[in-house]
Motif scaffolding. Structure first.
Motif, short mmCIF file in Angstrom:
data_model
loop_
_atom_site.label_atom_id
_atom_site.label_comp_id
_atom_site.label_asym_id
_atom_site.label_seq_id
_atom_site.Cartn_x
_atom_site.Cartn_y
_atom_site.Cartn_z
N ILE A 17 0.67 -1.38 -0.02
CA ILE A 17 -0.07 0.02 -0.12
C ILE A 17 0.68 1.42 0.02
CG2 ILE A 17 -0.49 -0.15 2.53
CD1 ILE A 17 -3.30 0.92 2.08
N VAL A 44 -8.02 0.96 3.58
CA VAL A 44 -8.82 0.62 2.06
C VAL A 44 -9.95 -0.17 2.54
CG1 VAL A 44 -8.03 -1.36 1.00
CG2 VAL A 44 -6.47 -0.43 1.92
N VAL A 55 -2.28 -4.51 -1.63
CA VAL A 55 -3.35 -4.15 -2.16
C VAL A 55 -4.02 -5.38 -3.25
CG1 VAL A 55 -3.37 -1.47 -1.86
CG2 VAL A 55 -2.82 -2.94 -4.33
N ASP A 59 -9.89 -2.93 -4.82
CA ASP A 59 -9.86 -2.31 -3.37
C ASP A 59 -9.80 -0.81 -3.61
OD1 ASP A 59 -9.28 -3.89 -1.30
OD2 ASP A 59 -7.21 -3.74 -1.49
N ILE A 61 -8.81 3.09 -1.97
CA ILE A 61 -8.11 3.62 -0.58
C ILE A 61 -8.35 4.90 -0.89
CG2 ILE A 61 -5.01 3.99 -0.47
CD1 ILE A 61 -4.35 2.08 -1.75
#
Length: 303
Positions: A17, A44, A55, A59, A61
């Motif tokens: 990430i 997330v 990730v 996903d 973010i």
């Protein structure tokens, strides 16, 4: 600062990430991002995760970096050269010597000051200090920048940078005679552990790739076109020094004996991207500044 949202694509899936988020803004270090993840400023799918989280496809973010001290940014008529503009984006040809956005001790005469005078509809994702700014070029580098006029356009352009689909070509004059006609520099870049104001090739740095091809040779100088695959701070300047051909005029990475031309001989000549709304690929180019062209002509005369 408003939340910055990024949806993970197949190309990003599996990455840490901190690496993915660092591509959103080159000013954010991975250690800084790791702290934000720990503090819950980066989530997330609405949930907190660990800094080593990898990730996954789809996903979402959401980054809400802490608000830093904001500067009072005053619109200024700087007679900017706008190459293209519509309701979503504009492309500007930044002159050499102009800083992109305000910073403590340098609050006037920046590209952002000029943009705020030119138009009031700029994206707010990067706050009042950097409205519309999707990417940057150094103060003494001239050339093209894409600017977002709303948040949706900003997010689209950031996503394209992360996916490496933006075309960014530069012309640079370097010291030395490059014998081969083209090449690729694949070397990670991070803060120089000895000189913290500089960047350098560091084993554990961020992935950085520059493709180059020779355009012209002038004895002990070579004119090259550099195409960025990634966009790390000072990438071309660091990479060309790394392979032994530092930029002419570069006060930070050039040799002690270089030309005094007020900064590195580097020009962002081409920018290309998919329009945030229509998806149409658009590409723009800008001639190098007159003083750069005159320098090349003087070298041709001596050669």
């Amino acid at each position: 600062m408003e939340d910055l949202t990024l949806e993970i694509t197949e190309e990003m899936a599996g990455e840490r990430i901190d690496k993915v988020v660092s591509a959103m803004d080159e000013d954010w270090s991975r250690s800084q991002i790791a702290n934000w993840v720990k503090d819950g400023a980066i989530k997330v799918n609405g949930e907190t995760v660990k800094p080593n989280y990898k990730v996954r496809l789809d996903d979402v973010i959401i980054a809400t970096p802490p608000i830093l001290e904001e500067l009072d940014v005053v619109p200024e008529d700087l007679n900017l050269e706008i190459v293209y503009e519509d309701a979503d984006v504009l492309v500007v040809n930044k002159p050499k010597g102009m800083v992109v956005h305000p910073a403590p001790g340098h609050s006037q005469g920046t590209l952002v000051n000029g943009l705020m005078h030119h138009c009031t509809d700029l994206s707010g994702i990067n706050g009042v200090v950097r409205p519309g700014i999707v990417h940057r070029i150094d103060k003494d580098t001239s050339g093209l920048l894409m600017v977002a006029k709303n948040d949706a356009a900003h997010q689209s352009l950031v996503d394209q940078l992360v996916k490496k689909t933006v075309t960014r070509k530069y012309v640079a004059l370097v010291h030395g005679h490059i014998p081969h006609d083209k090449g690729t520099i694949d070397a990670p870049i991070a803060r120089d552990p000895k000189e913290r104001q500089n960047m350098s090739v560091v084993d554990k740095g961020k992935h950085a790739v520059t493709h180059f091809r020779v355009l012209e040779r002038f004895g002990n100088f070579t004119l090259v076109e550099c195409r960025l695959e990634t966009g790390r701070t000072h990438q071309i300047r660091v990479h060309m020094k790394y392979i032994g051909f530092p930029l002419v005029g570069d006060p930070k990475y050039g040799p002690r004996k270089t030309m005094d031309i007020g900064g590195q001989a580097l020009h962002a000549e081409v920018i290309g991207f998919n329009h945030p709304k229509t998806g149409e690929y658009m590409e723009f180019s800008a001639d190098m500044p007159a003083e750069f062209a005159e320098l090349l002509e003087s070298l041709r005369e001596k050669d």
